[in-house]
Write a protein that holds these residues in place. Structure first.
Motif, PDB file in Angstrom:
ATOM      1  N   PHE A  88       0.838  -1.194   0.000  1.00  0.00           N
ATOM      2  CA  PHE A  88       0.000   0.000   0.000  1.00  0.00           C
ATOM      3  C   PHE A  88       0.873   1.244   0.000  1.00  0.00           C
ATOM      4  CE2 PHE A  88      -2.818  -3.250   1.578  1.00  0.00           C
ATOM      5  CZ  PHE A  88      -4.056  -2.907   1.057  1.00  0.00           C
ATOM      6  N   GLU A  89       0.318   2.311  -0.546  1.00  0.00           N
ATOM      7  CA  GLU A  89       1.015   3.582  -0.514  1.00  0.00           C
ATOM      8  C   GLU A  89       0.722   4.301   0.799  1.00  0.00           C
ATOM      9  OE1 GLU A  89       0.925   5.909  -4.229  1.00  0.00           O
ATOM     10  OE2 GLU A  89      -0.122   4.210  -5.124  1.00  0.00           O
ATOM     11  N   ALA A  90       1.615   5.221   1.147  1.00  0.00           N
ATOM     12  CA  ALA A  90       1.418   6.012   2.354  1.00  0.00           C
ATOM     13  C   ALA A  90       0.066   6.721   2.315  1.00  0.00           C
ATOM     14  CB  ALA A  90       2.549   7.031   2.511  1.00  0.00           C
ATOM     15  N   ASP A  91      -0.360   7.154   1.127  1.00  0.00           N
ATOM     16  CA  ASP A  91      -1.636   7.862   1.003  1.00  0.00           C
ATOM     17  C   ASP A  91      -2.807   7.007   1.480  1.00  0.00           C
ATOM     18  OD1 ASP A  91      -0.121   9.843  -0.071  1.00  0.00           O
ATOM     19  OD2 ASP A  91      -1.038   9.823  -2.057  1.00  0.00           O
ATOM     20  N   ASP A  92      -2.744   5.686   1.239  1.00  0.00           N
ATOM     21  CA  ASP A  92      -3.834   4.805   1.669  1.00  0.00           C
ATOM     22  C   ASP A  92      -3.881   4.694   3.199  1.00  0.00           C
ATOM     23  OD1 ASP A  92      -4.727   3.970  -0.987  1.00  0.00           O
ATOM     24  OD2 ASP A  92      -2.801   2.961  -1.106  1.00  0.00           O
ATOM     25  N   ILE A  93      -2.713   4.613   3.818  1.00  0.00           N
ATOM     26  CA  ILE A  93      -2.662   4.567   5.285  1.00  0.00           C
ATOM     27  C   ILE A  93      -3.214   5.872   5.853  1.00  0.00           C
ATOM     28  CG2 ILE A  93      -1.179   4.238   7.306  1.00  0.00           C
ATOM     29  CD1 ILE A  93       0.811   2.807   5.487  1.00  0.00           C
ATOM     30  N   ILE A  94      -2.809   6.989   5.262  1.00  0.00           N
ATOM     31  CA  ILE A  94      -3.304   8.293   5.706  1.00  0.00           C
ATOM     32  C   ILE A  94      -4.825   8.359   5.558  1.00  0.00           C
ATOM     33  CG2 ILE A  94      -3.316  10.762   5.107  1.00  0.00           C
ATOM     34  CD1 ILE A  94      -0.308  10.475   4.453  1.00  0.00           C
ATOM     35  N   ALA A  95      -5.327   7.851   4.428  1.00  0.00           N
ATOM     36  CA  ALA A  95      -6.778   7.887   4.187  1.00  0.00           C
ATOM     37  C   ALA A  95      -7.525   7.065   5.231  1.00  0.00           C
ATOM     38  CB  ALA A  95      -7.085   7.360   2.786  1.00  0.00           C
ATOM     39  N   THR A  96      -7.038   5.874   5.530  1.00  0.00           N
ATOM     40  CA  THR A  96      -7.693   5.013   6.511  1.00  0.00           C
ATOM     41  C   THR A  96      -7.686   5.649   7.895  1.00  0.00           C
ATOM     42  OG1 THR A  96      -7.133   3.024   5.261  1.00  0.00           O
ATOM     43  CG2 THR A  96      -7.616   2.738   7.599  1.00  0.00           C
ATOM     44  N   LEU A  97      -6.536   6.181   8.300  1.00  0.00           N
ATOM     45  CA  LEU A  97      -6.436   6.802   9.627  1.00  0.00           C
ATOM     46  C   LEU A  97      -7.314   8.052   9.715  1.00  0.00           C
ATOM     47  CD1 LEU A  97      -2.602   6.411  10.246  1.00  0.00           C
ATOM     48  CD2 LEU A  97      -4.432   5.241  11.474  1.00  0.00           C
ATOM     49  N   ALA A  98      -7.351   8.834   8.634  1.00  0.00           N
ATOM     50  CA  ALA A  98      -8.181  10.040   8.638  1.00  0.00           C
ATOM     51  C   ALA A  98      -9.651   9.686   8.825  1.00  0.00           C
ATOM     52  CB  ALA A  98      -7.968  10.816   7.333  1.00  0.00           C
ATOM     53  N   HIS A  99     -10.105   8.642   8.144  1.00  0.00           N
ATOM     54  CA  HIS A  99     -11.503   8.218   8.287  1.00  0.00           C
ATOM     55  C   HIS A  99     -11.774   7.685   9.694  1.00  0.00           C
ATOM     56  CE1 HIS A  99     -13.645   8.221   4.265  1.00  0.00           C
ATOM     57  NE2 HIS A  99     -12.479   8.780   3.997  1.00  0.00           N
ATOM     58  N   GLN A 100     -10.838   6.902  10.213  1.00  0.00           N
ATOM     59  CA  GLN A 100     -11.026   6.370  11.560  1.00  0.00           C
ATOM     60  C   GLN A 100     -11.108   7.504  12.583  1.00  0.00           C
ATOM     61  OE1 GLN A 100      -7.880   3.582  12.396  1.00  0.00           O
ATOM     62  NE2 GLN A 100      -8.683   2.001  11.005  1.00  0.00           N
ATOM     63  N   ALA A 101     -10.223   8.477  12.460  1.00  0.00           N
ATOM     64  CA  ALA A 101     -10.198   9.581  13.419  1.00  0.00           C
ATOM     65  C   ALA A 101     -11.448  10.434  13.314  1.00  0.00           C
ATOM     66  CB  ALA A 101      -8.944  10.432  13.190  1.00  0.00           C
ATOM     67  N   ARG A 102     -11.886  10.672  12.083  1.00  0.00           N
ATOM     68  CA  ARG A 102     -13.100  11.471  11.891  1.00  0.00           C
ATOM     69  C   ARG A 102     -14.317  10.759  12.460  1.00  0.00           C
ATOM     70  NH1 ARG A 102     -14.256  12.713   5.832  1.00  0.00           N
ATOM     71  NH2 ARG A 102     -14.887  10.520   5.902  1.00  0.00           N
ATOM     72  N   ASP A 103     -14.392   9.446  12.204  1.00  0.00           N
ATOM     73  CA  ASP A 103     -15.529   8.670  12.714  1.00  0.00           C
ATOM     74  C   ASP A 103     -15.549   8.628  14.236  1.00  0.00           C
ATOM     75  OD1 ASP A 103     -16.201   8.230  10.105  1.00  0.00           O
ATOM     76  OD2 ASP A 103     -15.414   6.186  10.014  1.00  0.00           O
ATOM     77  N   ALA A 104     -14.342   8.755  14.849  1.00  0.00           N
ATOM     78  CA  ALA A 104     -14.252   8.734  16.317  1.00  0.00           C
ATOM     79  C   ALA A 104     -14.539  10.101  16.925  1.00  0.00           C
ATOM     80  CB  ALA A 104     -12.862   8.260  16.745  1.00  0.00           C
TER      81      ALA A 104
END
Length: 939
Positions: A117-133
C-alpha cells in the motif's frame, strides 16, 4: 488517552519530508565513513521544528509519520504501467531512506508503513477512523491526491507554503469539492503517476463535465448527450481506461491496520535514544541544540578532525558544504534604454564571455515566444532586458495584449546583441544552453561558441544527483534560487512569463544568469582536476548544436495514417473483447483487473490466483504471461492491453505533438537523461516506440518522408555485445565477430555443444536471451520468465555461460572491485559513472552492482554514437540530407531519393570508424542500413 472527541491527529507525509530535505540541502556525508546523510540531517531538523512548534490550541494530541514501503502496490496489480515513468531514486538518497525511519523512532514519533500500500492509503484510513471517532485531522502534505479526504473535520496543511487547505482550497485547485476530486482526476489523468485518464481532457474541462453531470458514472452513462464530437468519442472509446484511472486514484480508506489510533498518542522523546542516534549520524549542531532543549548534557562525539570541531564543510544550521559560505551579493539591472544595453555589450566584449538566459512563454522551444534576455559578466552583477511583457495581467478583465512600458523594441535589441552572441571570440555560457540556442536561432541568432554548466555537472557528477540549475545552486553555491511557481502560479490560475510584472521578472531572470556564471566558475577548473575535460569537450559540448539542428528539423508524421491506425486498433480491440467474452462465457469489463481476476480464478478455476490486500486477484502482465501458456483468454487480454497502450500513447497522443506550423514532430533530446551517457527523448519520447509486435512496428509507418525524399536508417549491429567481447577479452566472441558469424548461434554451439549445422531456432533463441541478459545482469529468475522455463534450468544456463566464457565473470568481478574502491566506473572514452550505492547492503547492493557492470558497456556504446553524430554534419555537408533522429544505436536521416546510396556510404563510414583515433576495438563495428518511404520500411 483514548482517541475521541477533542483529539487532534496529525498525519505527516514522510516521503514529502524526505524529498524536501534532500532537494533543499546540499549533499553531506558522514565524516567517519562517507555515508550520505544530507537528507537525514534535513529530515531531523524538520522533525525537531515540528516538535518545538506543536503547542497551543491547534496542537496535535496524536501524530504519525507515514511512509511508503516498497514501490509495488495493489495499483501495480491493477495497471502494470502505474508510476512506470517515474525517475529512479537518486543513488545517494537510497541508503538514507531507512535512516529516516530510525530518526522518526528516535524522536519517539509513531512511524508507520505497510507492504503493498502507498502512504496515502494509510493516511486515508487513519483520517476516516479519526473522523468517525469524533476527532480532528490535519494531513501535513502538499500531495494533491490527498485532497479527496478533506472535509468533515479533515484538513490539509501544505508545509511548503504553510497554508491550510479546506474545502474551498480543494475547489480552488480542482474546480469541484473533495467528494468529486477522484472523478476529475480519473478524467484528467496524472502524468506523474502515469494514470492514463481521458486523452485530451484536462483538469478544467473535467471539472466542467463533472459539475454538469454530477458524477463520473453519470457522465460516462450519458456520454452520448455531449455535443462536442471529439469529446464524446473520447469518453465512449476510453470508458474502460477512465474507470481504471478512477480506481488508481481512489484512496483505500478501509485498510486493515495492525495498530490503533491510541498507539499514535504524542510521546516525549527518550533523550538517551534520540541523542545517541544524532551522535551516530555526527550531527553536532543539532545534537547540541536538542540537548539544550531537553536540559541534558550533550554526548561526547568522536573527533573527525584534529581540532575535534564540526566535520569539514558543515555549517551551524544545515550541514551544507563549504560553498554555502560563499556570499551571494547581487545587483540586478533592468535594461530599458539603448545606452544601458550598449554599456552591457561593451562589458561583454571587454570580458570575452557572458552568461546568457532567455525567458519565454513555453517549454516547447518550437512554439515559445521570446519574452526577455538576461546577461551576466561578473558574479553578482547581472541584467534583464524585457522584450515581450504584456501590460494587462492574465486575469485583468480590462487588460490588453499591448506591451508593458519600460521595454526596448525586440528588433533593436536582437540586432544589437547578434554580433556579440555570434562572435567566435566571445564565450556564451548557459545552463541547458540548447534550449536558449534554439530560441535565439528562431529569432535569427546563431549562438557560438558555448559552454554549458548542466553538461559540466553531468561530466563531473553523473550518478550522484540531478543537474538542474536549482539543484546545482543549492548543492554547490548554498543558494536556493527564486522559485518560478509563485511567479506563474499553478493550475487554472497559471500564467505565462509574459504576464509577470517586469520588476518581479528582473530579479528572477537576472539571478538565473548570475547563478549560471557562478556555477561555470566553480565547475570549469574541476573538469581538469577530475580528468573529465575530454568527455566534456569531445562528447558533450560539441553535441549541443548537432541535437539542436535535429530537433528543429523534426520528422514528418502523417496524421491521417495515425488516425487510421487508431481506428484500426479500436476495431481490433473490439474484436478481441468479443473473443474474450466468448472464451469467458459472459461479458465483463476487460479493462477491470478485479473483474478479470474473478473470471480467471473464480469462474475458470485457473491456478496461481493470488489476492492482494484489497481482496482482488493480481492480474499484472507477469501473471497473465504465465497463464497464457495454459489458456487463450489471458493471452487475448495481453493483446488487448498492448493495443490499448499503443492507441492511447502513440496513435492518439502523437497527433497532438504535430507542430501546426511545420507539420512535423519535434522531440527534445536530453543529454543528461541517463547516467551512462545515453540520450533520452521527451515531448514526445520517440525512443521507446515498441518494435517487438507487428502493431508496434506499424507505428513507425506514420513517420514519413516528404515527396521526392526517403528516410534512411543506419543501425549498429549488436554493438554492446561487441564492446563486451573487447572489454572482457573473450577470444571466442571476438573471433566470431571478426568472421561475421551468427553470434547467437556461435554462443549456443559453445554452450550446448551443438554443431552449427545442427542449430535449431529454439536453441539459438535461448543463447540470444542469455547473451543480452548477461549484459544487464539478468538473474536466473529473470531468464526463466523470458524463456518460460524452470528457474533451476535457467540458472544452469547462466552458470554454463560463465564456464564457457570465464573472461566475462572476470570482467564483472574486476568492475565491481574497481567501483568499490573508487566509487565510479568508466567507459572506454573516460566517462565516469558514479556508483554511490556500490557498498550498500541488501537489495540496493545487487542493483548497484548490476548497474556498475552494465554502465561501461552501455556507456561506451553511447559514447561511440555520440562521436559519430558530432562528425556527421561536416561529413554530409553538401549532400541533400538531414539527420533527424537518434534511437540509441540507430540514426535516421531524410534524403533526396537519388542521393540515398551516397548518404548510406558516407554515414556508414563515419559510424563504423567513430572510435578512431582514440580507440581501436578488437572487433569490427558493423552498421546495417535501410531506406524507405517511411521509418518502418527503412528500419
Amino acid at each position: 488517552m483514548t482517541f475521541g472527541k477533542g483529539c487532534h491527529l496529525h498525519l505527516i507525509d514522510g516521503s514529502a519530508f524526505i524529498f524536501r530535505a534532500y532537494h533543499a540541502l546540499p549533499p553531506l556525508t558522514r565524516k567517519s565513513d562517507g555515508l550520505p546523510i544530507g537528507a537525514v540531517s534535513g529530515f531531523c531538523n524538520m522533525l525537531q521544528r515540528y516538535v518545538e512548534n506543536n503547542s497551543g490550541p491547534d496542537a496535535a494530541t496524536h501524530v504519525a509519520v507515514i511512509f511508503d514501503k516498497g514501490s509495488h502496490t495493489f495499483r501495480n496489480d491493477m495497471y502494470d504501467l502505474y508510476k512506470a515513468n517515474r525517475e529512479a531514486m537518486p543513488e545517494d538518497l537510497r541508503p538514507q531512506i531507512p535512516l529516516t525511519r530510525t530518526a522518526t523512532e528516535a524522536f519517539n514519533i509513531a512511524c508507520k508503513e505497510l507492504e503493498g500500500f502507498e502512504a496515502d492509503d494509510i493516511i486515508a484510513t487513519l483520517a476516516h477512523q479519526a473522523r468517525d471517532a469524533g476527532g480532528r485531522v490535519t494531513i501535513v502534505s502538499s500531495d494533491k491526491d490527498l485532497m479527496q479526504l478533506v472535509g468533515d473535520g479533515v484538513e490539509m496543511l501544505d508545509p511548503m507554503k504553510n497554508r491550510r487547505i479546506d474545502r474551498d482550497g480543494v475547489i480552488e485547485k480542482f474546480g469541484v469539492g473533495p467528494e468529486h476530486v477522484v472523478d476529475v482526476q480519473a478524467l484528467a489523468g496524472d502524468s506523474v503517476d502515469n494514470v492514463p485518464g481521458a486523452p485530451g481532457i484536462g483538469i478544467k474541462t473535467a471539472a466542467l463535465l463533472i459539475n454538469e453531470f454530477g458524477s463520473l458514472e453519470a457522465l460516462l452513462d450519458r456520454a452520448d448527450e455531449i455535443k462536442q464530437p471529439k469529446r464524446r468519442e473520447v469518453l465512449q472509446q476510453h470508458r474502460a481506461q477512465i474507470e481504471l484511472s478512477k480506481r488508481l486514484v481512489q484512496l483505500d480508506c478501509d485498510m486493515e491496520l495492525d495498530f490503533t489510533l491510541d498507539d499514535l498518542e504524542i510521546r516525549d522523546p527518550d533523550p538517551d535514544k534520540l541523542l545517541a542516534f544524532l551522535a551516530e549520524m555526527e550531527f553536532r549542531t543539532l545534537t547540541k541544540r536538542i540537548s539544550a532543549a531537553l536540559g541534558v548534557e550533550a554526548p561526547v562525539m568522536r573527533d573527525t578532525d584534529p581540532a575535534g570541531a564540526a566535520p569539514m564543510g558543515e555549517t551551524a544550521e544545515q550541514g551544507a558544504p563549504t560553498p554555502a559560505a560563499i556570499p551571494f551579493p547581487k545587483t540586478y539591472e533592468h535594461v530599458s534604454d539603448m545606452a544601458a544595453l550598449d554599456r552591457w555589450i561593451a562589458l561583454i566584449r571587454d570580458r570575452g564571455l557572458v552568461a546568457v538566459d532567455t525567458e519565454t512563454t513555453s517549454l516547447d522551444e518550437m512554439r515559445a515566444d521570446l519574452v526577455g534576455i538576461s546577461l551576466c559578466v561578473e558574479a553578482g552583477s547581472a541584467c534583464y532586458i524585457p522584450l515581450g511583457h504584456k501590460a494587462g495581467a492574465a486575469d485583468d478583465l480590462f487588460g490588453s495584449d499591448a506591451l508593458a512600458e519600460g521595454q526596448l523594441p525586440m528588433a533593436d535589441v536582437l540586432a544589437a546583441l547578434k554580433p556579440v552572441l555570434e562572435d567566435e571570440s566571445i564565450l556564451k555560457i548557459g545552463q541547458n544552453m540548447k534550449y536558449d540556442a534554439k530560441i535565439l536561432a528562431r529569432n535569427g541568432i546563431k549562438v557560438a561558441p558555448i559552454d554549458d554548466t548542466m553538461l559540466m555537472s553531468y561530466a563531473l557528477n553523473a550518478g550522484l544527483h540531478g543537474h538542474g540549475m536549482d539543484t546545482l545552486s543549492e548543492r554547490y553555491l548554498g543558494h536556493a534560487p527564486i522559485p518560478i511557481k509563485p511567479l506563474l502560479g499553478s493550475g487554472k490560475a497559471a500564467i505565462t512569463f509574459d504576464r509577470v510584472p517586469i520588476d518581479e521578472a528582473v530579479t528572477y531572470a537576472a539571478e538565473d544568469a548570475d547563478i549560471t556564471l557562478r556555477l561555470w566558475q566553480l565547475f570549469r577548473p574541476q573538469l581538469s582536476t577530475s580528468r573529465v575535460t575530454a568527455v566534456y569537450e569531445t562528447l558533450e559540448r560539441p553535441l549541443v548544436p548537432v541535437l539542436a539542428q535535429m530537433e528543429m528539423a523534426g520528422v514528418k508524421v502523417d496524421r491521417d495514417t495515425l488516425s487510421r491506425m487508431s481506428n484500426a486498433f479500436a476495431q481490433k480491440m473490439a474484436g478481441l473483447e468479443a473473443e474474450i467474452h466468448e472464451l469467458a462465457g459472459e461479458t465483463f469489463n476487460v479493462g477491470s483487473p478485479k473483474q478479470l481476476g474473478e473470471i480467471l480464478f473464480d469462474k475458470m478455476g485457473l491456478e496461481g490466483g493470488k489476492k492482494g490486500k484489497t481482496g482482488a486477484y493480481a492480474t499484472g502482465a507477469d501473471v497473465l504471461e504465465d497463464l497464457a501458456t495454459m489458456h487463450d483468454l489471458p493471452a487475448r487480454v495481453l493483446d488487448w492491453r498492448q493495443l490499448s497502450k499503443l492507441k492511447s500513447t502513440y496513435t492518439d497522443a502523437l497527433q497532438d505533438h504535430i507542430n501546426p506550423e511545420t507539420g512535423r514532430v519535434h522531440t527534445s533530446y536530453m543529454q543528461t537523461g541517463a547516467n551512462t551517457g545515453r540520450l533520452s527523448s521527451t515531448d514526445p519520447n520517440l525512443q521507446n516506440i515498441p518494435v517487438r509486435s507487428e502493431e508496434g512496428r506499424r507505428i513507425r509507418e506514420a513517420f514519413v518522408a516528404p515527396q521526392g525524399r526517403v528516410l534512411v536508417s543506419l543501425d549498429y549491429s549488436q554493438i554492446e555485445l561487441r564492446i563486451l567481447a573487447h572489454i572482457a577479452g573473450i577470444d571466442a566472441l571476438k573471433q566470431a565477430f571478426r568472421e561475421g558469424q551468427d553470434i547467437h548461434a556461435m554462443t549456443a554451439s559453445e554452450m550446448f555443444d551443438v554443431p552449427m549445422d545442427q542449430m535449431t531456432p529454439d536453441i539459438r533463441r535461448r543463447a540470444k536471451a542469455i547473451n543480452f541478459g548477461v549484459i544487464y545482469g539478468i538473474s536466473g529468475f529473470g531468464l526463466a520468465r523470458n524463456l518460460r522455463i524452470p528457474r533451476a534450468e535457467a540458472q544452469g544456463f547462466i552458470d554454463r555461460y560463465f564456464e564457457r566464457f570465464p573472461g566475462i565473470r572476470d570482467y564483472m568481478d574486476a568492475t565491481k572491485t574497481f567501483a568499490r574502491e573508487h566509487g565510479y566506473v568508466q567507459t572506454l572514452f573516460g566517462r565516469k559513472i558514479h556508483t554511490p550505492d556500490i557498498n550498500a547492503k541488501g537489495p540496493t547492493a545487487g542493483f548497484a552492482q548490476r548497474a556498475a557492470i552494465n554502465a561501461p558497456i552501455q556507456g561506451t556504446a553511447a559514447d561511440i554514437i555520440r562521436r559519430a553524430m558530432i562528425r556527421m554534419p561536416d561529413a554530409i555537408k553538401g549532400q541533400p540530407a538531414t539527420m533527424l533522429l537518434q534511437v540509441h544505436d540507430e540514426l535516421i536521416f531524410e534524403v533526396d531519393e537519388g542521393a540515398a546510396d551516397h548518404l548510406i556510404e558516407t554515414a556508414r563510414d563515419i559510424m563504423q570508424g567513430a572510435c578512431e583515433p582514440v580507440l581501436k576495438l578488437d572487433v569490427p563495428l558493423i552498421v546495417d542500413a535501410g531506406r524507405g518511404a517511411n521509418w518502418a520500411e527503412a528500419h
